[in-house]
Design a protein around this motif. Sequence first.
Motif, short mmCIF file in Angstrom:
data_model
loop_
_atom_site.label_atom_id
_atom_site.label_comp_id
_atom_site.label_asym_id
_atom_site.label_seq_id
_atom_site.Cartn_x
_atom_site.Cartn_y
_atom_site.Cartn_z
N PHE A 6 71.20 66.28 -67.49
CA PHE A 6 70.77 65.41 -68.64
C PHE A 6 69.33 65.10 -68.90
CE2 PHE A 6 75.37 65.15 -67.33
CZ PHE A 6 75.98 65.33 -68.55
N ASP A 7 68.60 64.90 -69.97
CA ASP A 7 67.53 64.17 -70.29
C ASP A 7 68.08 63.01 -71.34
OD1 ASP A 7 66.60 66.75 -69.17
OD2 ASP A 7 65.94 67.40 -71.26
N ILE A 8 67.81 62.05 -70.62
CA ILE A 8 67.99 60.74 -71.06
C ILE A 8 66.82 59.95 -71.63
CG2 ILE A 8 69.13 58.22 -70.61
CD1 ILE A 8 71.02 60.62 -70.57
N GLU A 9 66.84 59.85 -73.09
CA GLU A 9 65.64 59.63 -73.69
C GLU A 9 66.11 58.90 -75.00
OE1 GLU A 9 64.50 63.54 -73.94
OE2 GLU A 9 65.01 63.79 -76.01
N ASP A 10 65.16 58.02 -75.32
CA ASP A 10 65.17 57.31 -76.60
C ASP A 10 64.62 58.12 -77.76
OD1 ASP A 10 63.04 56.80 -75.21
OD2 ASP A 10 63.19 54.44 -76.03
N ALA A 13 61.32 57.71 -79.42
CA ALA A 13 60.12 57.26 -78.98
C ALA A 13 58.90 58.46 -79.33
CB ALA A 13 60.17 57.52 -77.37
N TYR A 14 59.61 59.34 -79.87
CA TYR A 14 58.75 60.53 -80.37
C TYR A 14 58.01 59.96 -81.60
CZ TYR A 14 62.09 63.63 -78.33
OH TYR A 14 63.07 63.98 -77.26
N ASP A 15 56.92 59.25 -81.49
CA ASP A 15 56.28 58.35 -82.53
C ASP A 15 55.85 59.46 -83.80
OD1 ASP A 15 56.63 56.25 -81.45
OD2 ASP A 15 54.54 56.29 -80.42
N CYS A 75 62.89 62.27 -62.98
CA CYS A 75 62.12 61.64 -64.09
C CYS A 75 61.87 62.63 -65.31
CB CYS A 75 60.69 61.20 -63.35
SG CYS A 75 59.34 60.75 -64.44
N HIS A 76 61.64 62.19 -66.54
CA HIS A 76 61.44 62.82 -67.90
C HIS A 76 60.15 62.59 -68.37
CE1 HIS A 76 62.48 65.63 -70.77
NE2 HIS A 76 62.92 64.78 -71.71
N SER A 77 59.23 61.91 -67.47
CA SER A 77 57.97 61.46 -68.21
C SER A 77 58.25 60.24 -68.41
CB SER A 77 56.95 62.16 -69.00
OG SER A 77 57.77 61.95 -70.15
N SER A 79 56.23 58.97 -71.41
CA SER A 79 55.99 58.84 -73.05
C SER A 79 56.68 59.98 -73.69
CB SER A 79 54.43 59.03 -73.09
OG SER A 79 53.99 60.46 -72.43
N HIS A 80 57.07 61.02 -72.89
CA HIS A 80 57.75 62.10 -73.69
C HIS A 80 56.56 62.95 -74.60
CE1 HIS A 80 60.50 64.94 -75.39
NE2 HIS A 80 61.44 64.48 -74.55
N LYS A 81 55.33 62.69 -73.99
CA LYS A 81 54.28 63.60 -74.67
C LYS A 81 54.42 65.20 -74.17
CE LYS A 81 49.31 63.12 -75.38
NZ LYS A 81 48.79 64.64 -75.06
N PHE A 215 71.60 69.00 -71.01
CA PHE A 215 72.39 67.94 -72.18
C PHE A 215 71.53 66.94 -72.69
CE2 PHE A 215 75.47 70.83 -70.45
CZ PHE A 215 76.03 71.47 -71.43
N HIS A 216 71.57 66.47 -73.89
CA HIS A 216 71.09 65.21 -74.32
C HIS A 216 71.98 64.40 -74.97
CE1 HIS A 216 67.87 68.21 -74.62
NE2 HIS A 216 67.14 66.90 -74.29
N ILE A 217 72.20 63.00 -74.82
CA ILE A 217 73.32 62.09 -75.37
C ILE A 217 73.21 62.60 -76.97
CG2 ILE A 217 73.93 59.98 -76.15
CD1 ILE A 217 74.51 60.95 -72.94
ZN ZN Z 1 63.24 65.17 -73.60
#
Ligand code: ZN
Length: 283
Positions: A6-10, A13-15, A75-77, A79-81, A215-217
Amino acid sequence: MRILTFDIEDWWAYDYYKIGDKRDWLPRIDNYLDETLDLLDERNTKATFFILGKLAKDWPKVVTRITSRGHHIGCHSFSHKFWNNSTPKEVAEDTHKALDIIENITGKKVDAYRAPAFSVTEKNSWILSILAENGIEYDCSIFPSTRSYGGFPSYKTKLPSVIHINGTLIKEFPVVTASILGREVAYSGGGYFRMFPYWKIRSLVQENEYVMTYFHIKDFDKDQIRTYRSFEGESAISRYFKKYYGLKGNFSKFCKVVNNFDFISVEQADKMINWAQQPRIIL
Ligand SMILES: [Zn+2]
């Protein structure tokens, strides 16, 4: 072997997505996280969760909820840049920051990484040696075909492999693709998983000996706030379709896959692989 990640990301955050007020999005990471963790407990299954450093900083409890169930953390970075046009300095700084934050929460060395949008390509494969120098043993960032923002079509294998680069070594678990109507598609997560009917997903998972999911939430969250706008030259309608198509039944489709197949984490997969027999890739 079938690997569950899974990639757990908010995703607010993709400004540059400009998807409205961040406050509207804040609680949404909780949706489906506990349901997912409960399902994995019921199946006695462990997975790898690639955590965005920024999320870990803002929401450390999300990380501890995952580690308290005994899952493997990557770890998925920070900043998600997307890394397509980045410099080594930028990648190194982002990686140090993310690893420090996640490791402070878990109290354990992070040994796995997935780049945002699979953005490790032929042009920036030097990223892998930065990761190896920072204690990353397993990378899951290579998409062995073409895609937007990433893609490594010249990567010579679609199997777990050992990469030698700039005097460093890293074990690579590429994403799996299937050839459908002349196009290589990643069916094991994201938009194609949402789009394909369950029977199609089931037959693809069944016929491939190596499956790497992602997967992503947000792909389960059918009630999420939806936006309709074009993005980097892509029309609003195509963007909308890619982001939301198939959301409604997606969590139950995911549950079916997890219930019908045995999945393992990257850490468990590593122990099962005889690496001496896997392809060696010199970059
Ligand atoms: Zn991602």
